[in-house]
Write a protein that holds these residues in place. Structure first.
Motif, PDB file in Angstrom:
ATOM      1  N   LYS A  66       0.026 -34.392  18.629  1.00 18.67           N
ATOM      2  CA  LYS A  66       1.054 -35.760  19.320  1.00 18.67           C
ATOM      3  C   LYS A  66       0.657 -36.731  19.973  1.00 18.67           C
ATOM      4  CE  LYS A  66       4.680 -31.447  19.437  1.00 18.67           C
ATOM      5  NZ  LYS A  66       5.868 -30.391  20.254  1.00 18.67           N
ATOM      6  N   LYS A  67      -0.523 -36.771  20.760  1.00 17.71           N
ATOM      7  CA  LYS A  67      -0.790 -37.199  21.608  1.00 17.71           C
ATOM      8  C   LYS A  67      -1.349 -38.579  20.870  1.00 17.71           C
ATOM      9  CE  LYS A  67      -4.918 -38.628  25.163  1.00 17.71           C
ATOM     10  NZ  LYS A  67      -5.739 -38.032  25.434  1.00 17.71           N
ATOM     11  N   GLU A  68      -2.732 -38.190  19.493  1.00 17.55           N
ATOM     12  CA  GLU A  68      -3.196 -39.106  18.539  1.00 17.55           C
ATOM     13  C   GLU A  68      -1.363 -39.679  17.670  1.00 17.55           C
ATOM     14  OE1 GLU A  68      -5.591 -40.985  18.329  1.00 17.55           O
ATOM     15  OE2 GLU A  68      -6.597 -39.273  19.965  1.00 17.55           O
ATOM     16  N   LEU A  69      -0.999 -38.655  17.485  1.00 17.03           N
ATOM     17  CA  LEU A  69       0.695 -39.095  16.944  1.00 17.03           C
ATOM     18  C   LEU A  69       1.111 -40.070  18.060  1.00 17.03           C
ATOM     19  CD1 LEU A  69       2.453 -39.110  14.845  1.00 17.03           C
ATOM     20  CD2 LEU A  69       3.616 -37.415  16.015  1.00 17.03           C
ATOM     21  N   LYS A  70       1.578 -39.998  19.123  1.00 19.69           N
ATOM     22  CA  LYS A  70       2.209 -41.560  19.609  1.00 19.69           C
ATOM     23  C   LYS A  70       1.906 -42.907  19.964  1.00 19.69           C
ATOM     24  CE  LYS A  70       3.802 -41.695  23.957  1.00 19.69           C
ATOM     25  NZ  LYS A  70       4.464 -41.625  25.384  1.00 19.69           N
ATOM     26  N   LYS A  71       0.015 -42.532  19.836  1.00 23.98           N
ATOM     27  CA  LYS A  71      -1.282 -43.760  20.118  1.00 23.98           C
ATOM     28  C   LYS A  71      -0.890 -44.381  18.317  1.00 23.98           C
ATOM     29  CE  LYS A  71      -5.762 -45.106  20.896  1.00 23.98           C
ATOM     30  NZ  LYS A  71      -6.900 -44.499  21.015  1.00 23.98           N
ATOM     31  N   VAL A  72      -0.925 -43.876  17.122  1.00 27.32           N
ATOM     32  CA  VAL A  72      -1.031 -43.894  16.220  1.00 27.32           C
ATOM     33  C   VAL A  72       0.452 -44.995  16.113  1.00 27.32           C
ATOM     34  CG1 VAL A  72      -1.391 -44.249  13.739  1.00 27.32           C
ATOM     35  CG2 VAL A  72      -3.163 -43.027  15.782  1.00 27.32           C
ATOM     36  N   VAL A  73       1.316 -44.514  15.915  1.00 26.36           N
ATOM     37  CA  VAL A  73       2.437 -44.380  14.944  1.00 26.36           C
ATOM     38  C   VAL A  73       2.839 -46.363  16.768  1.00 26.36           C
ATOM     39  CG1 VAL A  73       5.167 -44.651  15.610  1.00 26.36           C
ATOM     40  CG2 VAL A  73       3.356 -42.477  14.786  1.00 26.36           C
ATOM     41  N   LEU A  74       2.524 -46.271  17.789  1.00 25.88           N
ATOM     42  CA  LEU A  74       3.315 -47.174  18.646  1.00 25.88           C
ATOM     43  C   LEU A  74       2.030 -48.853  18.348  1.00 25.88           C
ATOM     44  CD1 LEU A  74       3.768 -46.003  21.913  1.00 25.88           C
ATOM     45  CD2 LEU A  74       4.791 -46.539  20.692  1.00 25.88           C
ATOM     46  N   MET A  76       0.588 -49.270  15.204  1.00 24.23           N
ATOM     47  CA  MET A  76       0.294 -49.568  13.672  1.00 24.23           C
ATOM     48  C   MET A  76       1.498 -49.987  13.828  1.00 24.23           C
ATOM     49  SD  MET A  76      -1.094 -46.572  10.956  1.00 24.23           S
ATOM     50  CE  MET A  76      -0.510 -47.710   9.999  1.00 24.23           C
ATOM     51  N   ALA A  77       2.577 -50.005  14.302  1.00 24.45           N
ATOM     52  CA  ALA A  77       3.996 -50.370  14.859  1.00 24.45           C
ATOM     53  C   ALA A  77       4.005 -51.853  14.866  1.00 24.45           C
ATOM     54  CB  ALA A  77       4.762 -49.689  15.675  1.00 24.45           C
ATOM     55  N   ALA A  78       3.375 -51.963  16.179  1.00 27.43           N
ATOM     56  CA  ALA A  78       2.720 -53.527  16.361  1.00 27.43           C
ATOM     57  C   ALA A  78       2.638 -54.003  15.092  1.00 27.43           C
ATOM     58  CB  ALA A  78       2.099 -53.528  17.682  1.00 27.43           C
ATOM     59  N   GLY A  79       1.589 -53.590  14.421  1.00 31.76           N
ATOM     60  CA  GLY A  79       0.836 -54.541  12.955  1.00 31.76           C
ATOM     61  C   GLY A  79       1.454 -54.620  12.295  1.00 31.76           C
ATOM     62  N   MET A  80       2.798 -53.199  12.246  1.00 28.49           N
ATOM     63  CA  MET A  80       3.709 -53.424  10.691  1.00 28.49           C
ATOM     64  C   MET A  80       4.128 -54.912  10.833  1.00 28.49           C
ATOM     65  SD  MET A  80       4.451 -49.412   9.524  1.00 28.49           S
ATOM     66  CE  MET A  80       6.273 -49.992   9.028  1.00 28.49           C
ATOM     67  N   ALA A  81       4.888 -54.842  12.009  1.00 30.24           N
ATOM     68  CA  ALA A  81       6.141 -56.236  12.326  1.00 30.24           C
ATOM     69  C   ALA A  81       5.039 -56.991  12.144  1.00 30.24           C
ATOM     70  CB  ALA A  81       6.198 -55.977  14.205  1.00 30.24           C
ATOM     71  N   ALA A  82       4.018 -57.491  12.343  1.00 26.88           N
ATOM     72  CA  ALA A  82       2.984 -58.414  11.710  1.00 26.88           C
ATOM     73  C   ALA A  82       2.945 -58.841  10.421  1.00 26.88           C
ATOM     74  CB  ALA A  82       1.634 -58.691  12.411  1.00 26.88           C
ATOM     75  N   GLY A  83       3.070 -57.386   9.785  1.00 27.28           N
ATOM     76  CA  GLY A  83       2.995 -57.784   8.151  1.00 27.28           C
ATOM     77  C   GLY A  83       4.389 -57.727   7.251  1.00 27.28           C
ATOM     78  N   PHE A  84       5.493 -57.338   8.516  1.00 28.36           N
ATOM     79  CA  PHE A  84       6.205 -58.129   8.147  1.00 28.36           C
ATOM     80  C   PHE A  84       7.131 -59.526   7.531  1.00 28.36           C
ATOM     81  CE2 PHE A  84       8.974 -53.881   9.151  1.00 28.36           C
ATOM     82  CZ  PHE A  84       8.584 -52.818   7.400  1.00 28.36           C
ATOM     83  N   GLY A  85       6.558 -60.175   9.205  1.00 28.81           N
ATOM     84  CA  GLY A  85       6.264 -61.391   9.791  1.00 28.81           C
ATOM     85  C   GLY A  85       5.808 -62.121   8.574  1.00 28.81           C
TER      86      GLY A  85
END
Length: 250
Positions: A66-74, A76-85
């Motif tokens: 769960k610790k790594e899951l939270k870190k990865v999701v947060l 990567m989500a920032a990177g995905m926002a850049a990818g959407f842009g």
């Protein structure tokens, strides 16, 4: 013939997914883009990735880190926002995106082939030398993975580059990475629905694609138990390189 070939690619690449554990989507994306286009290939492969994650999580859900899951999701989500842009920025200029993906998968293939031919001793020396810069490199991999995933739904190889070092237990690794795909691919699915990509024709193609994915995964799992994974990893990287070239000359 485009859609039968598309479903055949889904079947074949999921055989390799069942053997190697990661290569299905990124191997399927280049030929799928050429056959059915970005607006069909991306949402269908995204949902297939989500479903494969659900399957693994159903069997190993308690092993999620769960610790790594939270870190990865947060991150990567920032990177995905850049990818959407970036994806929106190149609307109508998909050829540029295809070439970027081609360069990416070719670079990944070359790196993977070099690693697969490197001796174990040299690999251990390299890991020891890289330990000091692990934090910065880890965040860079996660952000890059998010950008690629947001644009092409194939940030898996970069995420594996990080998560394989952060989560050593194999069962926990599979459960954690599968949960990441469920969360992030769900975000992409919502964005695709918002963008109006999910037409009745796309839903029909998705329903047809699912059995091909399941059959490929099932066969790949059986082959994994009988054949050399190292050999298939090398074959996978060679196919990736060829796929990258095909996108560059498209």
């Amino acid at each position: 013939m485009k859609y039968p070939l598309f479903f055949l690619i889904i079947f074949l690449t999921n055989i390799i997914q069942g053997i190697t554990g990661f290569a299905g989507t990124i191997l399927a994306m280049p030929p799928s883009l050429m056959l059915v286009g970005y607006n069909t290939a991306k949402p269908i492969l995204n949902v297939l990735g989500l479903l494969s994650g659900v399957y693994v999580l159903m069997t190993n859900g308690k092993q999620v880190d769960k610790k790594e899951l939270k870190k990865v999701v947060l991150v990567m989500a920032a990177g995905m926002a850049a990818g959407f842009g970036l994806k929106a920025l190149f609307t109508g200029k998909e050829e540029i995106l295809y070439k970027c993906l081609g360069i990416f998968v070719m670079g990944l293939a070359v790196s993977g082939l070099r690693s697969s031919f490197r001796t174990r001793e040299k690999s251990k020396q390299k890991e020891a030398q890289a330990a000091g810069s692990g934090v910065v490199k880890g965040y860079a991999l996660l952000v890059s993975s998010g950008i690629v995933h947001g644009m092409f739904v194939c940030g898996g190889p970069l995420l594996i580059g990080y998560l394989s070092k952060a989560v050593k237990d194999k069962v926990s690794f599979r459960a954690t990475i599968s949960t990441v795909w469920i969360i992030l691919n769900s975000v992409i699915l919502i964005d695709d629905i918002r963008a109006g990509l999910w037409t009745p024709g796309l839903v029909q193609a998705q329903l047809i694609a699912v059995p091909f994915m399941i059959a490929g995964m099932a066969l790949g799992t059986r082959l994994y138990q009988r054949m050399s994974q190292e050999l298939f990893m090398k074959i996978t990287y060679i196919l990736l390189f060829i796929s990258g070239i095909s996108l560059l000359v498209k």
